[in-house]
Design a protein around this motif. Structure first.
Motif, PDB file in Angstrom:
ATOM      1  N   ALA A 173       0.397  -1.088   0.404  1.00 31.83           N
ATOM      2  CA  ALA A 173      -0.029  -0.416  -0.191  1.00 31.83           C
ATOM      3  C   ALA A 173       0.617   1.158  -0.136  1.00 31.83           C
ATOM      4  CB  ALA A 173      -0.830  -0.003   0.910  1.00 31.83           C
ATOM      5  N   THR A 174       1.930   1.502   0.429  1.00 34.10           N
ATOM      6  CA  THR A 174       2.885   1.967   0.606  1.00 34.10           C
ATOM      7  C   THR A 174       3.775   2.708  -0.410  1.00 34.10           C
ATOM      8  OG1 THR A 174       3.167   2.092   2.994  1.00 34.10           O
ATOM      9  CG2 THR A 174       4.693   2.975   2.091  1.00 34.10           C
ATOM     10  N   VAL A 175       4.224   1.554  -1.069  1.00 33.49           N
ATOM     11  CA  VAL A 175       4.472   1.707  -2.686  1.00 33.49           C
ATOM     12  C   VAL A 175       3.536   2.158  -3.400  1.00 33.49           C
ATOM     13  CG1 VAL A 175       5.674   0.476  -4.515  1.00 33.49           C
ATOM     14  CG2 VAL A 175       6.634   0.025  -2.471  1.00 33.49           C
ATOM     15  N   TYR A 176       1.791   1.608  -3.300  1.00 34.04           N
ATOM     16  CA  TYR A 176       1.724   2.047  -5.042  1.00 34.04           C
ATOM     17  C   TYR A 176       1.353   3.819  -4.160  1.00 34.04           C
ATOM     18  CZ  TYR A 176      -0.190  -2.154  -6.325  1.00 34.04           C
ATOM     19  OH  TYR A 176       0.247  -3.515  -6.458  1.00 34.04           O
ATOM     20  N   GLY A 177       1.461   4.483  -2.908  1.00 31.26           N
ATOM     21  CA  GLY A 177       0.595   5.952  -2.570  1.00 31.26           C
ATOM     22  C   GLY A 177       1.820   5.912  -2.930  1.00 31.26           C
ATOM     23  N   LEU A 178       3.218   6.206  -3.084  1.00 35.70           N
ATOM     24  CA  LEU A 178       4.241   6.975  -3.781  1.00 35.70           C
ATOM     25  C   LEU A 178       3.769   6.582  -4.767  1.00 35.70           C
ATOM     26  CD1 LEU A 178       6.926   5.914  -1.202  1.00 35.70           C
ATOM     27  CD2 LEU A 178       6.179   7.731  -0.657  1.00 35.70           C
ATOM     28  N   ALA A 179       4.086   5.352  -5.622  1.00 31.59           N
ATOM     29  CA  ALA A 179       3.410   5.257  -7.384  1.00 31.59           C
ATOM     30  C   ALA A 179       3.039   6.903  -7.756  1.00 31.59           C
ATOM     31  CB  ALA A 179       3.683   4.151  -7.468  1.00 31.59           C
ATOM     32  N   ALA A 180       1.749   6.605  -6.963  1.00 33.79           N
ATOM     33  CA  ALA A 180       0.586   6.927  -7.694  1.00 33.79           C
ATOM     34  C   ALA A 180       1.073   9.242  -7.898  1.00 33.79           C
ATOM     35  CB  ALA A 180      -1.093   7.142  -6.651  1.00 33.79           C
ATOM     36  N   ALA A 181       1.735   9.062  -6.732  1.00 31.53           N
ATOM     37  CA  ALA A 181       2.058  10.119  -6.393  1.00 31.53           C
ATOM     38  C   ALA A 181       3.251  10.838  -7.648  1.00 31.53           C
ATOM     39  CB  ALA A 181       2.244  11.372  -4.869  1.00 31.53           C
ATOM     40  N   LEU A 182       3.623  10.211  -7.852  1.00 31.92           N
ATOM     41  CA  LEU A 182       4.634  10.361  -8.638  1.00 31.92           C
ATOM     42  C   LEU A 182       4.057  10.890 -10.010  1.00 31.92           C
ATOM     43  CD1 LEU A 182       8.205   9.952  -9.706  1.00 31.92           C
ATOM     44  CD2 LEU A 182       8.376   7.405 -10.172  1.00 31.92           C
ATOM     45  N   ALA A 183       3.410   9.653 -10.790  1.00 33.12           N
ATOM     46  CA  ALA A 183       2.625   9.675 -11.997  1.00 33.12           C
ATOM     47  C   ALA A 183       1.513   9.706 -12.520  1.00 33.12           C
ATOM     48  CB  ALA A 183       1.867   7.572 -11.983  1.00 33.12           C
ATOM     49  N   TRP A 184       0.806  11.224 -11.109  1.00 30.65           N
ATOM     50  CA  TRP A 184       0.729  12.386 -11.473  1.00 30.65           C
ATOM     51  C   TRP A 184       1.076  13.766 -11.688  1.00 30.65           C
ATOM     52  CZ3 TRP A 184      -4.910  13.363 -11.799  1.00 30.65           C
ATOM     53  CH2 TRP A 184      -5.080  14.924 -11.075  1.00 30.65           C
ATOM     54  N   GLY A 185       2.030  13.932 -11.031  1.00 39.74           N
ATOM     55  CA  GLY A 185       2.907  15.107 -11.283  1.00 39.74           C
ATOM     56  C   GLY A 185       4.399  15.154 -11.880  1.00 39.74           C
ATOM     57  N   ALA A 186       4.539  13.680 -13.039  1.00 38.82           N
ATOM     58  CA  ALA A 186       5.587  13.988 -13.430  1.00 38.82           C
ATOM     59  C   ALA A 186       5.182  14.340 -14.821  1.00 38.82           C
ATOM     60  CB  ALA A 186       6.437  12.277 -14.086  1.00 38.82           C
ATOM     61  N   PRO A 187       6.316  15.720 -14.951  1.00 35.00           N
ATOM     62  CA  PRO A 187       5.337  16.567 -16.714  1.00 35.00           C
ATOM     63  C   PRO A 187       6.332  15.302 -17.634  1.00 35.00           C
ATOM     64  CG  PRO A 187       7.360  17.635 -15.097  1.00 35.00           C
ATOM     65  CD  PRO A 187       6.636  16.131 -14.675  1.00 35.00           C
ATOM     66  N   ALA A 188       7.403  14.390 -17.779  1.00 37.48           N
ATOM     67  CA  ALA A 188       7.533  13.302 -18.540  1.00 37.48           C
ATOM     68  C   ALA A 188       6.491  12.585 -19.384  1.00 37.48           C
ATOM     69  CB  ALA A 188       9.095  12.847 -18.257  1.00 37.48           C
ATOM     70  N   LEU A 189       5.701  12.573 -18.889  1.00 44.80           N
ATOM     71  CA  LEU A 189       4.537  11.369 -18.502  1.00 44.80           C
ATOM     72  C   LEU A 189       3.453  12.492 -19.308  1.00 44.80           C
ATOM     73  CD1 LEU A 189       4.112   9.036 -15.289  1.00 44.80           C
ATOM     74  CD2 LEU A 189       5.153   8.409 -17.733  1.00 44.80           C
ATOM     75  N   GLN A 190       3.780  13.513 -19.370  1.00 39.20           N
ATOM     76  CA  GLN A 190       2.132  14.134 -20.515  1.00 39.20           C
ATOM     77  C   GLN A 190       2.371  14.122 -22.158  1.00 39.20           C
ATOM     78  OE1 GLN A 190       2.840  17.969 -19.383  1.00 39.20           O
ATOM     79  NE2 GLN A 190       2.494  17.996 -17.528  1.00 39.20           N
ATOM     80  N   LEU A 191       1.502  13.644 -22.398  1.00 38.78           N
ATOM     81  CA  LEU A 191       1.580  13.201 -24.128  1.00 38.78           C
ATOM     82  C   LEU A 191       1.648  14.665 -24.822  1.00 38.78           C
ATOM     83  CD1 LEU A 191      -1.133  10.613 -23.511  1.00 38.78           C
ATOM     84  CD2 LEU A 191       1.690  10.269 -24.464  1.00 38.78           C
ATOM     85  N   PRO A 192       1.833  14.264 -26.071  1.00 34.43           N
ATOM     86  CA  PRO A 192       1.607  15.600 -27.089  1.00 34.43           C
ATOM     87  C   PRO A 192       0.180  15.088 -27.665  1.00 34.43           C
ATOM     88  CG  PRO A 192       3.187  13.872 -28.211  1.00 34.43           C
ATOM     89  CD  PRO A 192       2.883  13.197 -26.836  1.00 34.43           C
ATOM     90  N   PRO A 193      -0.057  17.033 -28.356  1.00 36.76           N
ATOM     91  CA  PRO A 193      -1.393  16.472 -28.831  1.00 36.76           C
ATOM     92  C   PRO A 193      -1.026  15.219 -30.090  1.00 36.76           C
ATOM     93  CG  PRO A 193      -0.443  18.465 -29.201  1.00 36.76           C
ATOM     94  CD  PRO A 193       0.708  18.230 -28.623  1.00 36.76           C
ATOM     95  N   LEU A 194      -2.124  14.947 -30.327  1.00 35.77           N
ATOM     96  CA  LEU A 194      -2.905  14.269 -31.426  1.00 35.77           C
ATOM     97  C   LEU A 194      -2.501  15.055 -32.886  1.00 35.77           C
ATOM     98  CD1 LEU A 194      -6.001  12.804 -31.185  1.00 35.77           C
ATOM     99  CD2 LEU A 194      -3.533  11.308 -30.709  1.00 35.77           C
TER     100      LEU A 194
END
Length: 411
Positions: A173-194
């Motif tokens: 549960a702790t690991v998933y909580g940290l991963a969720a925060a990382l996924a939410w705030g990571a600029p590198a995961l923002q997709l370019p427009p179609l």
């Protein structure tokens, strides 16, 4: 590129945790230790059923919100479910010596959340990886996932034999909580427009749109077939070792760490080969031939040593080491090349259905694994080990022959 691949690697490692937990740790430590038959242990794989339905909600990821938001929310949901699972250890149900119904239901929901997470993360990978990044990208995808599966499936048990159900799920549960925060705030995961041509008009929808993508029908058949024999063999071996008196910690070490180490080495080799040759199809045929040889060697080894209840555990452990090394090494190499083939095929789809297309292929790939792993225990109870491995060898040969039917467009 490096930072983006490292971030994807961390998220794929987290994604591998539920698979390792249910494929490795639960059968060995929590279920088989309660005296369940091979058939009942094998049927626990049915908890993976939500993965087979992920293509049904993949269009939501494509059309509603961003894959990054779906990734963060599904990961946070997994953390909540693990917190609830910590309060339902085996044997806690009325008159139960195995897994209580409440825990089984939560594990089913855990798989549903992990499947949604998988759709979002794979959709990001398909959109973010450039053609030149497929080799290292697929290596990160497969290797990180396997590391997560090894950690949850055998590594924790080998390092901490006294690990309890509650501490395990609270840690997850702790690991998933940290991963969720990382996924939410990571600029590198923002997709370019179609692209402009993809954003105009009505996007394609439905099964016909998926199957119309060049190379899809053949690729769908291959990913369904290529793991059938291999997964049947891999799923039975550790349970037979456990039956012969090898401790759960030892089986966790050899099957969860040693074999996984060779599988990861094979996956890394697959990435190196892709970086040099770019095209996975020409590389697959010799590897599938070697895989058949490795399975035939394992058959001969099991027959000569007579693996059955009562065999000296030390000789069983030696046999496991010899036969698991080539099997898992080749499995890792073939898996990396196949996933590169899947991404290569999905990148040909319209941008608005790429997540759905890849989820469709990934669902078939998982189905191919589950068909034999779910029923392998029943086959072993009914037919015996020798006939089971003969079937696994024949299925591996079918996958090799099917490779010759690949369309030239995928070459």
């Amino acid at each position: 590129m490096g930072g983006r691949l490292a971030l994807l690697g961390l998220l794929y490692l987290v994604q591998g945790l539920p698979h390792g937990l249910q494929a490795g740790l639960l059968p060995l430590l929590l279920l088989r230790s309660h005296g369940l038959s091979l058939t009942r242990v094998g049927l626990t794989r049915a908890l993976h059923a939500p993965w087979l339905l992920k293509v049904a909600w993949a269009p939501l990821v494509d059309r509603r919100g961003s894959p990054q938001a779906w990734l963060a929310l599904s990961t946070a949901a997994l953390g909540l479910l693990c917190s609830l699972l910590a309060a339902l250890p085996p044997g806690s149900g009325p008159g139960s010596s195995g897994l209580p119904a409440g825990a089984a239901a939560l594990l089913l929901l855990l798989n549903a959340g992990a499947a949604a997470q998988d759709v979002a993360l794979d959709g990001l990978a398909v959109r973010l990886l450039a053609p030149a990044e497929l080799g290292p990208g697929n290596t990160v995808q497969v290797v990180a996932y396997k590391l997560g599966a090894a950690l949850a499936g055998g590594g924790l048990l080998a390092v901490s034999p006294d690990l309890t159900w509650g501490s395990l799920f609270l840690g997850l549960a702790t690991v998933y909580g940290l991963a969720a925060a990382l996924a939410w705030g990571a600029p590198a995961l923002q997709l370019p427009p179609l692209r402009a041509q993809e954003s105009q008009g009505h996007p394609p929808r439905g099964w016909r749109a998926l199957l119309a993508v060049p190379g899809t029908p053949w690729t769908a058949g291959f990913v369904l077939l290529y793991k059938l024999g291999e997964q049947g063999a891999i799923s039975l071996f550790p349970l037979f070792l456990l039956d012969q008196g090898v401790s759960a910690a030892e089986v966790g070490l050899w099957n969860g760490m040693v074999a996984m180490g060779f599988s990861i080495a094979g996956s890394s080799l697959g990435g190196v080969l892709l970086a040099k040759h770019r095209q996975p199809l020409p590389l697959l045929k010799p590897l599938l031939q070697l895989r058949i040889g490795a399975l035939a060697f394992q058959m001969a080894l099991l027959s000569c040593l007579g693996l059955s209840v009562g065999t000296d555990p030390s000789s069983s452990l030696g046999a496991a080491l010899v036969s698991l090394v080539p099997q898992h090494f080749l499995s890792g190499t073939v898996t990396t090349l196949t996933f590169a083939l899947m991404i290569h095929c999905s990148q040909r789809a319209h941008g608005s259905i790429q997540s759905t297309h890849y989820s469709f292929l990934a669902t078939l790939e998982l189905l191919g694994k589950l068909l034999l792993t779910t029923g392998a225990g029943a086959l072993a109870d009914g037919l015996g080990l020798g006939l089971c491995f003969t079937l696994f060898l024949a299925l591996s040969l079918v996958a090799l022959l099917y490779l010759d039917l690949a369309p030239s467009s995928l070459g």
